[in-house]
Design a protein around this motif. Structure first.
Motif, PDB file in Angstrom:
ATOM      1  N   ALA A  89      -1.321  -7.475  16.043  1.00  0.00           N
ATOM      2  CA  ALA A  89      -0.574  -8.657  15.614  1.00  0.00           C
ATOM      3  C   ALA A  89       0.473  -8.254  14.588  1.00  0.00           C
ATOM      4  N   VAL A  90       1.664  -8.823  14.713  1.00  0.00           N
ATOM      5  CA  VAL A  90       2.753  -8.531  13.800  1.00  0.00           C
ATOM      6  C   VAL A  90       3.349  -9.851  13.306  1.00  0.00           C
ATOM      7  N   ALA A  91       4.223  -9.759  12.326  1.00  0.00           N
ATOM      8  CA  ALA A  91       4.935 -10.919  11.794  1.00  0.00           C
ATOM      9  C   ALA A  91       6.416 -10.753  12.085  1.00  0.00           C
ATOM     10  N   TYR A  92       7.053 -11.864  12.452  1.00  0.00           N
ATOM     11  CA  TYR A  92       8.483 -11.841  12.727  1.00  0.00           C
ATOM     12  C   TYR A  92       9.185 -12.669  11.664  1.00  0.00           C
ATOM     13  N   LEU A  93      10.078 -12.030  10.913  1.00  0.00           N
ATOM     14  CA  LEU A  93      10.841 -12.692   9.872  1.00  0.00           C
ATOM     15  C   LEU A  93      12.254 -12.913  10.377  1.00  0.00           C
ATOM     16  N   ALA A  94      12.764 -14.130  10.206  1.00  0.00           N
ATOM     17  CA  ALA A  94      14.086 -14.447  10.742  1.00  0.00           C
ATOM     18  C   ALA A  94      14.889 -15.228   9.728  1.00  0.00           C
ATOM     19  N   ALA A  95      16.208 -15.041   9.784  1.00  0.00           N
ATOM     20  CA  ALA A  95      17.168 -15.813   8.993  1.00  0.00           C
ATOM     21  C   ALA A  95      18.198 -16.362   9.965  1.00  0.00           C
ATOM     22  N   TYR A  96      18.269 -17.687  10.041  1.00  0.00           N
ATOM     23  CA  TYR A  96      19.142 -18.355  11.006  1.00  0.00           C
ATOM     24  C   TYR A  96      20.371 -18.889  10.288  1.00  0.00           C
ATOM     25  N   ASP A  97      21.550 -18.395  10.686  1.00  0.00           N
ATOM     26  CA  ASP A  97      22.800 -18.893  10.121  1.00  0.00           C
ATOM     27  C   ASP A  97      23.063 -20.272  10.724  1.00  0.00           C
TER      28      ASP A  97
ATOM     29  N   GLY B 245      16.803 -11.025  12.417  1.00  0.00           N
ATOM     30  CA  GLY B 245      15.356 -10.937  12.305  1.00  0.00           C
ATOM     31  C   GLY B 245      14.863  -9.508  12.238  1.00  0.00           C
ATOM     32  N   ARG B 246      13.581  -9.391  11.882  1.00  0.00           N
ATOM     33  CA  ARG B 246      12.933  -8.095  11.835  1.00  0.00           C
ATOM     34  C   ARG B 246      11.438  -8.298  12.008  1.00  0.00           C
ATOM     35  N   VAL B 247      10.763  -7.280  12.505  1.00  0.00           N
ATOM     36  CA  VAL B 247       9.317  -7.303  12.722  1.00  0.00           C
ATOM     37  C   VAL B 247       8.653  -6.479  11.630  1.00  0.00           C
ATOM     38  N   GLU B 248       7.623  -7.044  11.008  1.00  0.00           N
ATOM     39  CA  GLU B 248       6.875  -6.372   9.953  1.00  0.00           C
ATOM     40  C   GLU B 248       5.383  -6.449  10.260  1.00  0.00           C
ATOM     41  N   PRO B 249       4.607  -5.497   9.744  1.00  0.00           N
ATOM     42  CA  PRO B 249       3.152  -5.565   9.975  1.00  0.00           C
ATOM     43  C   PRO B 249       2.523  -6.820   9.384  1.00  0.00           C
ATOM     44  N   THR B 250       3.087  -7.318   8.291  1.00  0.00           N
ATOM     45  CA  THR B 250       2.532  -8.503   7.635  1.00  0.00           C
ATOM     46  C   THR B 250       3.645  -9.182   6.846  1.00  0.00           C
TER      47      THR B 250
ATOM     48  N   ALA C 185       7.650  -7.935  -0.240  1.00  0.00           N
ATOM     49  CA  ALA C 185       8.410  -6.769   0.230  1.00  0.00           C
ATOM     50  C   ALA C 185       9.028  -7.014   1.603  1.00  0.00           C
ATOM     51  N   PRO C 186       8.292  -7.518   2.598  1.00  0.00           N
ATOM     52  CA  PRO C 186       8.936  -7.793   3.898  1.00  0.00           C
ATOM     53  C   PRO C 186      10.065  -8.817   3.799  1.00  0.00           C
ATOM     54  N   PHE C 187       9.870  -9.859   2.969  1.00  0.00           N
ATOM     55  CA  PHE C 187      10.924 -10.860   2.856  1.00  0.00           C
ATOM     56  C   PHE C 187      12.175 -10.266   2.211  1.00  0.00           C
ATOM     57  N   MET C 188      11.999  -9.469   1.159  1.00  0.00           N
ATOM     58  CA  MET C 188      13.149  -8.851   0.515  1.00  0.00           C
ATOM     59  C   MET C 188      13.821  -7.843   1.440  1.00  0.00           C
ATOM     60  N   ALA C 189      13.043  -7.233   2.335  1.00  0.00           N
ATOM     61  CA  ALA C 189      13.650  -6.336   3.321  1.00  0.00           C
ATOM     62  C   ALA C 189      14.557  -7.111   4.264  1.00  0.00           C
ATOM     63  N   LEU C 190      14.146  -8.331   4.640  1.00  0.00           N
ATOM     64  CA  LEU C 190      15.007  -9.174   5.470  1.00  0.00           C
ATOM     65  C   LEU C 190      16.269  -9.559   4.707  1.00  0.00           C
TER      66      LEU C 190
ATOM     67  N   SER D 243       7.840 -16.613  21.599  1.00  0.00           N
ATOM     68  CA  SER D 243       6.523 -16.029  21.871  1.00  0.00           C
ATOM     69  C   SER D 243       6.633 -14.524  21.781  1.00  0.00           C
ATOM     70  N   GLY D 244       5.484 -13.860  21.846  1.00  0.00           N
ATOM     71  CA  GLY D 244       5.451 -12.418  21.648  1.00  0.00           C
ATOM     72  C   GLY D 244       6.383 -11.629  22.546  1.00  0.00           C
ATOM     73  N   PRO D 245       6.234 -11.744  23.891  1.00  0.00           N
ATOM     74  CA  PRO D 245       7.071 -10.932  24.773  1.00  0.00           C
ATOM     75  C   PRO D 245       8.536 -11.321  24.725  1.00  0.00           C
ATOM     76  N   ASP D 246       8.889 -12.509  24.163  1.00  0.00           N
ATOM     77  CA  ASP D 246      10.258 -12.960  24.160  1.00  0.00           C
ATOM     78  C   ASP D 246      10.994 -12.637  22.880  1.00  0.00           C
ATOM     79  N   LEU D 247      10.398 -11.813  22.015  1.00  0.00           N
ATOM     80  CA  LEU D 247      11.058 -11.483  20.759  1.00  0.00           C
ATOM     81  C   LEU D 247      12.397 -10.796  21.016  1.00  0.00           C
ATOM     82  N   PRO D 248      13.463 -11.207  20.312  1.00  0.00           N
ATOM     83  CA  PRO D 248      14.747 -10.531  20.482  1.00  0.00           C
ATOM     84  C   PRO D 248      14.689  -9.121  19.913  1.00  0.00           C
ATOM     85  N   ASP D 249      15.675  -8.315  20.276  1.00  0.00           N
ATOM     86  CA  ASP D 249      15.751  -6.949  19.760  1.00  0.00           C
ATOM     87  C   ASP D 249      16.006  -6.979  18.262  1.00  0.00           C
ATOM     88  N   THR D 250      15.090  -6.466  17.494  1.00  0.00           N
ATOM     89  CA  THR D 250      15.217  -6.465  16.035  1.00  0.00           C
ATOM     90  C   THR D 250      14.807  -5.111  15.513  1.00  0.00           C
ATOM     91  N   PRO D 251      15.300  -4.711  14.349  1.00  0.00           N
ATOM     92  CA  PRO D 251      14.925  -3.418  13.778  1.00  0.00           C
ATOM     93  C   PRO D 251      13.484  -3.429  13.284  1.00  0.00           C
TER      94      PRO D 251
END
Length: 330
Positions: free
Chosen positions: A227-235, A243-248, A252-257, A322-330
Motif C-alpha cells: 500500500a502506498v500514499a498518493y499526494l496531489a496538488a491540483y491547480d 502528484g507523487r507517490v510516497e510510502p506513507t 516530510a512527504p507533504f513538504m516533498a510535494l 484507483s490504484g492501477p489508474d494512477l498517473p505517471d508521477t515521480p
C-alpha cells in the motif's frame, strides 16, 4: 334468411382527424391502429367482408368494432374495463408496509446494510401484517411513493465555529479573490491532499496494443506491491494535477510535494501561491504555516474548516482515482 345489413358509419371532421392519427401514428398501439382502419373503411361504405379481406382480420372482429363505434363513438374503441383477479392484499397492508420501510433501522433491529426488499417482505410476514408476500410486491408498493429504504446518505454537523469565514476564504480563492482583492496573473491557487492506502499493483505481463480486428489485451494476473500514499496538488484555475507517490503520509512527504511544485514554473516565479489543504496533521496549525513560509515565502497555506474537507477541489480528482489508474508521477 336475409343477410344482416352492416351499420352505417358517419364521421365528423374531428373523428376523421383522430382516426387518421390513430391509424398511422408511429406511437399508436397495433390494436388501436387496426380498429381505426376498420372504422375508416366502414365510413367509406365498404362491407364487413371486404374490410376483413383488406385488413386480414376475421369478419366477426370487423363487425364487433364497427358496431361498437356506431353505438358509442371514439370512446367505444378503447378496451372495456376488466375486473381482473381479486386483490390479494388490502390497501391497509400496503400502507403498513410503507410505514415499516420508513422506520429507522434501530427501531426494527435491522442493520443499516441489510435494508433491501427481501427483508421488509419477511418482516411483514413475521409481524403478521400479511401472509407470504414476494419482494417484487413490496418493491412495487414502495415504488408508488418513491421509497427506497435500502439507500441512505451520510452527513455531518458543522462543528467549526468559524465555518462561514473560513469557507468563504476558500470559495473566494476559487473565484480568484483574496481578502476582497482580485488575484493577479502571477498568483495561483492549488488544492492539495493525500489519498492513502492505495494498493500498488503491476501486471505480470505487458499490455498488448490493439490491432486490426483485435482489441487491446490486458493480462489478468498482477503482483501486489503493498500500500502506498498518493499526494496531489491540483491547480484550480489551470486544471493541472501535480502528484507523487510516497510510502506513507506525514510532514516530510507533504513538504516533498511542495518542493516538487514550487521549484517549477509558473510557481517558482509567482508572486503568491495559495495552498488549500484540510486539517491533517502534516499541514495544520501555526507551525505548518510557519514551516511553509520559511521554506517558500511566496507560499500561503489556507486550511479548510474542520470536518469540511469536501470544500477541497482535489477531492473531485481523488473520487475517480484507483490504484492501477494512477498517473505517471515521480
Amino acid at each position: 334468411m336475409p343477410a344482416a345489413i352492416a351499420c352505417p358509419i358517419i364521421l365528423t371532421a374531428s373523428d376523421r382527424h383522430r382516426l387518421k392519427k390513430a391509424a398511422y401514428g408511429h406511437k399508436a398501439e397495433h390494436q388501436a391502429r387496426m380498429r381505426a382502419h376498420i372504422v375508416r373503411h366502414a365510413a367509406r361504405g365498404r362491407s364487413n367482408a371486404r374490410i376483413a379481406a383488406e385488413t386480414r382480420l376475421h369478419a366477426d372482429t370487423v363487425r364487433t368494432w364497427r358496431n361498437r363505434f356506431a353505438g358509442g363513438g371514439l370512446p367505444a374503441l378503447a378496451d372495456r374495463r376488466r375486473s381482473g383477479r381479486p386483490a390479494r392484499f388490502t390497501p391497509v397492508q400496503a400502507a403498513e408496509a410503507k410505514a415499516l420501510a420508513c422506520r429507522l433501522p434501530a427501531e426494527t433491529g435491522v442493520r443499516l446494510s441489510r435494508r433491501p426488499c427481501p427483508e421488509p417482505a419477511a418482516e411483514l410476514t413475521a409481524r403478521g401484517i400479511t401472509d407470504t408476500v414476494s419482494a417484487s410486491t413490496v418493491r412495487r408498493w414502495l415504488r408508488q411513493d418513491a421509497l427506497k429504504p435500502w439507500q441512505y446518505r451520510s452527513w455531518t454537523f458543522i462543528r467549526d465555529k468559524d465555518f462561514r469565514a473560513r469557507a468563504q476564504r476558500v470559495l473566494d480563492l476559487y473565484a480568484r479573490t483574496f481578502e476582497g482583492v482580485a488575484l493577479g496573473a502571477d498568483e495561483h491557487v492549488l488544492s492539495s491532499d493525500e489519498k492513502t492506502s492505495i494498493q500498488a499493483r503491476c501486471r505480470c505481463h505487458p499490455t498488448l496494443a490493439p490491432g486490426q480486428a483485435r482489441a487491446m489485451r490486458v493480462n489478468h494476473e498482477y503482483g501486489r506491491g503493498g500500500a502506498v500514499a498518493y499526494l496531489a496538488a491540483y491547480d484550480v484555475h489551470r486544471a493541472k494535477v501535480h502528484g507523487r507517490v510516497e510510502p506513507t503520509t506525514g510532514i516530510a512527504p507533504f513538504m516533498a510535494l511542495v518542493e516538487q511544485v514550487m521549484t517549477q514554473e509558473p510557481y517558482a516565479g509567482a508572486k503568491r501561491v495559495f495552498w488549500i489543504v484540510d486539517n491533517g496533521s502534516s499541514h495544520c496549525g501555526r507551525t505548518s504555516i510557519d514551516r511553509m513560509a520559511a521554506r517558500f515565502p511566496d507560499a500561503v497555506l489556507i486550511n479548510t474548516p474542520f470536518h469540511a474537507s469536501w470544500l477541497n477541489q482535489v477531492e473531485i480528482f481523488f473520487s475517480g482515482l484507483s490504484g492501477p489508474d494512477l498517473p505517471d508521477t515521480p
